[in-house]
Design a protein around this motif. Structure first.
Motif, PDB file in Angstrom:
ATOM      1  N   ARG A 101       1.955  11.690  -2.787  1.00 25.76           N
ATOM      2  CA  ARG A 101       3.373  12.016  -2.922  1.00 25.76           C
ATOM      3  C   ARG A 101       4.204  10.734  -3.014  1.00 25.76           C
ATOM      4  O   ARG A 101       5.142  10.637  -3.806  1.00 25.76           O
ATOM      5  CB  ARG A 101       3.840  12.880  -1.755  1.00 25.76           C
ATOM      6  CG  ARG A 101       3.195  14.266  -1.731  1.00 25.76           C
ATOM      7  CD  ARG A 101       3.768  15.129  -0.614  1.00 25.76           C
ATOM      8  NE  ARG A 101       3.079  16.401  -0.549  1.00 25.76           N
ATOM      9  CZ  ARG A 101       3.324  17.437  -1.346  1.00 25.76           C
ATOM     10  NH1 ARG A 101       4.260  17.327  -2.272  1.00 25.76           N
ATOM     11  NH2 ARG A 101       2.647  18.560  -1.221  1.00 25.76           N
ATOM     12  N   ARG A 102       3.854   9.756  -2.172  1.00 23.56           N
ATOM     13  CA  ARG A 102       4.559   8.466  -2.239  1.00 23.56           C
ATOM     14  C   ARG A 102       4.314   7.790  -3.583  1.00 23.56           C
ATOM     15  O   ARG A 102       5.215   7.189  -4.170  1.00 23.56           O
ATOM     16  CB  ARG A 102       4.106   7.563  -1.088  1.00 23.56           C
ATOM     17  CG  ARG A 102       4.581   8.003   0.280  1.00 23.56           C
ATOM     18  CD  ARG A 102       4.436   6.877   1.289  1.00 23.56           C
ATOM     19  NE  ARG A 102       3.062   6.423   1.403  1.00 23.56           N
ATOM     20  CZ  ARG A 102       2.166   6.912   2.263  1.00 23.56           C
ATOM     21  NH1 ARG A 102       2.514   7.887   3.093  1.00 23.56           N
ATOM     22  NH2 ARG A 102       0.940   6.442   2.304  1.00 23.56           N
ATOM     23  N   PHE A 103       3.072   7.887  -4.065  1.00 20.79           N
ATOM     24  CA  PHE A 103       2.738   7.288  -5.360  1.00 20.79           C
ATOM     25  C   PHE A 103       3.548   7.944  -6.476  1.00 20.79           C
ATOM     26  O   PHE A 103       4.091   7.266  -7.355  1.00 20.79           O
ATOM     27  CB  PHE A 103       1.237   7.458  -5.633  1.00 20.79           C
ATOM     28  CG  PHE A 103       0.787   6.884  -6.946  1.00 20.79           C
ATOM     29  CD1 PHE A 103       0.461   5.549  -7.068  1.00 20.79           C
ATOM     30  CD2 PHE A 103       0.693   7.687  -8.077  1.00 20.79           C
ATOM     31  CE1 PHE A 103       0.045   5.022  -8.281  1.00 20.79           C
ATOM     32  CE2 PHE A 103       0.289   7.173  -9.294  1.00 20.79           C
ATOM     33  CZ  PHE A 103      -0.040   5.836  -9.394  1.00 20.79           C
ATOM     34  N   ALA A 104       3.658   9.277  -6.445  1.00 23.66           N
ATOM     35  CA  ALA A 104       4.414   9.991  -7.481  1.00 23.66           C
ATOM     36  C   ALA A 104       5.881   9.585  -7.462  1.00 23.66           C
ATOM     37  O   ALA A 104       6.488   9.367  -8.518  1.00 23.66           O
ATOM     38  CB  ALA A 104       4.277  11.504  -7.278  1.00 23.66           C
ATOM     39  N   ASP A 105       6.459   9.450  -6.267  1.00 20.04           N
ATOM     40  CA  ASP A 105       7.864   9.025  -6.169  1.00 20.04           C
ATOM     41  C   ASP A 105       8.039   7.592  -6.657  1.00 20.04           C
ATOM     42  O   ASP A 105       9.007   7.270  -7.361  1.00 20.04           O
ATOM     43  CB  ASP A 105       8.340   9.134  -4.718  1.00 20.04           C
ATOM     44  CG  ASP A 105       8.941  10.496  -4.424  1.00 20.04           C
ATOM     45  OD1 ASP A 105       9.014  11.325  -5.353  1.00 20.04           O
ATOM     46  OD2 ASP A 105       9.327  10.733  -3.269  1.00 20.04           O
TER      47      ASP A 105
END
Length: 475
Positions: A101-105
């Motif tokens: 999720r952090r990577f996607a953001d």
């Protein structure tokens, strides 16, 4: 015809209240609290309001109500003059793990920042998009509400071995998909992976003749000529410029100048105009070379005054300084161009050609052009013209011929290098035919004029061109 009316009889009382508060700057949440409705209901009302009033963003909505009261802010342009606006929704992560999720953001943020640098049109800030908390089903309504013309969205899937990113560009007005692509990458260095995905998306969307430019030009051609805006003239000017022909270059100067009459702050139009004047100077397209060079100087200085970080403008300035004999200044400008555009394919392609012919080490040119073509698989013909001249200087003549045949067929520079490469591999008949065409169609063009005006100052490049010119019998 402007569809914005001076009154809004089609709106219900609730819609009018929502519209007035949103035009005044209140958020969905603030409007919902004031009217005792949910933020999602505010969004639904706004979509209906936009359709009824024929407006597409908050600026136009505010102008509608200002016009109805006779208090349009001084200097406020009508909506028809506003440029298209781009919005990048946060990538939807289909994995439950927090790290992805952090990577996607992070990927969404990087793409937004780079789009703002290279897309030639306004991009809504990522924190604004993040605050919407939108779901894919709400993208079209939210895109309308924030005034976006185009919306970019994506989905991310990942495991311990691979990452898959699906990215899409859509029309915010109707939700129709305009382009989509899927990227698969192995999971290795996570930061290198993020950079790689960002670079590819940006260069396909925003690069020379990229998806956004193509979509924009297609839309412009459907408009009545009297309704064209500065950005429309800019898009058409870029298209003409990339033909690298005499007529195309003259058309580019006319269209880009018109764009700048309408909007003198359009940085990329100044940069493209500078390049058009540089082409006029070194191709013999004009009768007044000093005048072309002066126009070149004025345009590139305007671009850099408006945006000191424009990588293409710095590269263009480097060519100008080389043309004026300031080779140390040229090298500094090229370094600055690389500093600001190291991941931008158009800048890398321009720098590659300059490294091969003007200032710096020609050996650096080949990896630059190869990286440009990896970053932008939609490479326009002029990339191949750059590649051809670089390969010619490197002595890879048959590869140069193959590249040049994929470039602009009406450019005297391309024709010259094609004749030189063919003469170097003893294809004398082909070289002679091109030499005859150059003489007939471009009587003011010559090899020495190209060397002087481009300028070609790397000693190895100068010698290679002059030696092959003798074989090709080019003056």
């Amino acid at each position: 015809m402007n569809r914005i009316a001076t009154s809004s009889p089609a709106l219900s009382d609730r819609e009018r209240a929502v519209a007035e508060k949103f035009a005044a700057g209140l958020t969905y949440r603030e409007i919902g609290e004031a009217l005792f409705i949910a933020p999602s209901t505010v969004r639904t009302h706004l979509a209906s309001i936009y359709d009824k009033l024929g407006v597409r963003n908050k600026v136009a909505l505010a102008a509608h109500f200002a016009g109805a009261s006779g208090t349009r802010p001084e200097g406020q342009p009508p909506f028809s003059d506003a440029p298209p606006v781009l919005a990048m929704f946060p990538n939807e992560c289909l994995n439950s793990e927090e790290r992805w999720r952090r990577f996607a953001d992070g990927l969404s943020s990087d793409i937004t920042i780079d789009l703002a640098r290279y897309a030639d049109l306004p991009v809504i800030a990522f924190h604004t998009m993040k605050s919407l908390g939108s779901k894919p089903a709400d993208f079209a309504a939210d895109g309308k509400a924030i005034g976006a013309t185009y919306i970019v969205s994506g989905q991310l899937r990942a495991d311990d071995q691979r990452v898959r990113l699906t990215i899409e560009l859509a029309d915010a007005g109707n939700g129709v998909s305009l382009w989509n692509e899927r990227y698969d990458r192995p999971v290795e260095d996570i930061f290198a992976l993020q950079d790689s995905l960002t670079e590819n998306v940006i260069n396909v969307l925003a690069g020379s003749f990229g998806t956004l430019g193509t979509v924009g030009r297609n839309a412009v051609r459907r408009k009545p000529p009297a309704s064209l805006r500065a950005y429309d003239f800019y898009l058409l000017g870029v298209e003409q410029h990339n033909m690298f022909s005499r007529a195309g270059n003259a058309g580019a100067i006319r269209l880009l100048s018109r764009a700048l009459e309408l909007d003198p702050t359009l940085v990329r139009a100044w940069t493209e105009l500078a390049y058009a004047y540089s082409i006029e100077a070194c191709n013999g397209f004009g009768d007044d070379v000093p005048g072309s060079i002066e126009n070149w100087r004025a345009a590139v200085e305007n671009a850099l005054r408006l945006d000191p970080t424009d990588s293409a403008a710095h590269t263009c300035l480097g060519d100008l300084k080389g043309c004026l004999g300031d080779f140390e200044g040229a090298e500094r400008a090229y370094q600055r161009g690389f500093e600001y555009g190291s991941n931008h394919a158009d800048t890398l392609a321009l720098l590659a050609g300059s490294r091969a012919l003007v200032a710096g080490d020609p050996a650096e040119a080949i990896p630059l052009i190869e990286r440009a073509m990896r970053l932008n698989p939609l490479a326009p013909p002029w990339y191949f013209g750059m590649q051809g001249r670089i390969l010619f200087v490197a002595g890879r003549h048959r590869e140069a011929i193959a590249a040049l045949r994929r470039s602009s067929p009406d450019s005297p520079n391309v024709l010259m290098f094609l004749a030189l490469a063919q003469a170097a591999v003893s294809e004398t008949g082909e070289a002679a035919r091109i030499a005859a065409r150059l003489k007939a169609e471009f009587p003011d063009f010559s090899v020495e004029r190209f060397i002087a005006a481009y300028p070609v100052t790397n000693p190895h490049a100068v010698q290679a061109i002059r030696d092959a010119a003798k074989l090709a019998r080019l003056g």
